[in-house]
Write an enzyme that holds these catalytic residues in place. Structure first.
Site, short mmCIF file in Angstrom:
data_model
loop_
_atom_site.label_atom_id
_atom_site.label_comp_id
_atom_site.label_asym_id
_atom_site.label_seq_id
_atom_site.Cartn_x
_atom_site.Cartn_y
_atom_site.Cartn_z
N ASN A 156 -4.47 -3.56 22.68
CA ASN A 156 -3.80 -2.41 22.08
C ASN A 156 -3.23 -1.46 23.12
O ASN A 156 -2.93 -0.31 22.81
CB ASN A 156 -4.76 -1.67 21.16
N LEU A 188 -0.58 3.54 24.71
CA LEU A 188 -1.51 3.05 23.68
C LEU A 188 -0.80 2.77 22.37
O LEU A 188 0.11 3.51 21.98
CB LEU A 188 -2.58 4.11 23.41
N CYS A 189 -1.25 1.75 21.70
CA CYS A 189 -0.82 1.48 20.34
C CYS A 189 -2.00 1.91 19.46
O CYS A 189 -2.94 1.15 19.24
CB CYS A 189 -0.49 0.00 20.16
N MET A 190 -1.97 3.16 19.03
CA MET A 190 -3.10 3.75 18.31
C MET A 190 -2.57 4.59 17.16
O MET A 190 -1.71 5.45 17.36
CB MET A 190 -3.90 4.61 19.31
N SER A 216 -2.75 -4.20 14.99
CA SER A 216 -1.65 -3.82 15.86
C SER A 216 -1.83 -4.47 17.22
O SER A 216 -2.17 -3.82 18.19
CB SER A 216 -1.62 -2.31 15.93
#
Length: 184
Positions: A83, A90-92, A123
């Site tokens: 992630n 970040l993919c959050m 994701s």
């Protein structure tokens, strides 16, 4: 101008909050007294994860419209995680689609730690990293060896810098082949 001063007030409130009640394993503060909109943060790798024992740095950049819009959060330490993009971004969800002004610096850092504990499978940035992360469980013995060897490597590197060229050998754990090698 009003949004800028409200963002500054909110950031001062976040700073006070993180100083008085820091989340476990995290710290953060503005990079300088002159700029309240760029922060440096540190997260300790959570126990029972491949990142256990690590200390990871992040940069948080807040806009003039904070807290209405989320900050940009990026690891400045190199990270290998499904992630986290190669550039550290970040993919959050809480700093993207699920952002709410009720989030603050502490909740963001706590969420980053949670991603290190358990990947967000909805994701996936890198399928290869995800496959490796899921397929290869971290054996506690290997994790302890990694941290011990990492500590010894750091110690010898520092000693090398202090006393100059010294002839010595020390073990280096080769993670990819799961074997020890000796380097002089």
């Amino acid at each position: 101008m009003a949004s800028s001063s409200s963002a500054q007030l909110r950031l001062m409130s976040d700073l006070k909050s993180i100083i008085n009640e820091p989340p476990e394993g995290c710290s953060a503060s503005p990079l300088s007294d002159e700029n309240l909109f760029v922060w440096s943060a540190t997260i300790f790798g959570p126990d029972e994860t491949p990142w256990e024992g690590g200390v990871f740095s992040l940069r948080m950049t807040f806009g003039q419209n904070y807290p209405e819009k989320p900050p940009r959060v990026r690891f400045t330490s190199e990270m290998f995680h499904p992630n986290i993009y190669r550039d550290g971004t970040l993919c959050m969800d809480i700093i993207q689609d699920a952002w709410s002004p009720c989030h603050n610096v502490s909740t963001i850092l706590t969420s980053v730690q949670q991603i290190l504990r358990q990947l967000n499978s909805t994701s996936k940035i890198s399928r290869l990293i995800t496959r490796e992360y899921v397929a290869v469980p971290v054996n506690p013995l290997i994790r302890n060896i990694r941290s011990s060897v990492s500590f010894l490597s750091t110690f010898w590197k520092q000693l090398w810098c202090v006393i100059g060229r010294v002839s010595f050998c020390f073990p280096v754990y080769n993670i990819s082949s799961c074997k020890y090698s000796v380097r002089a």
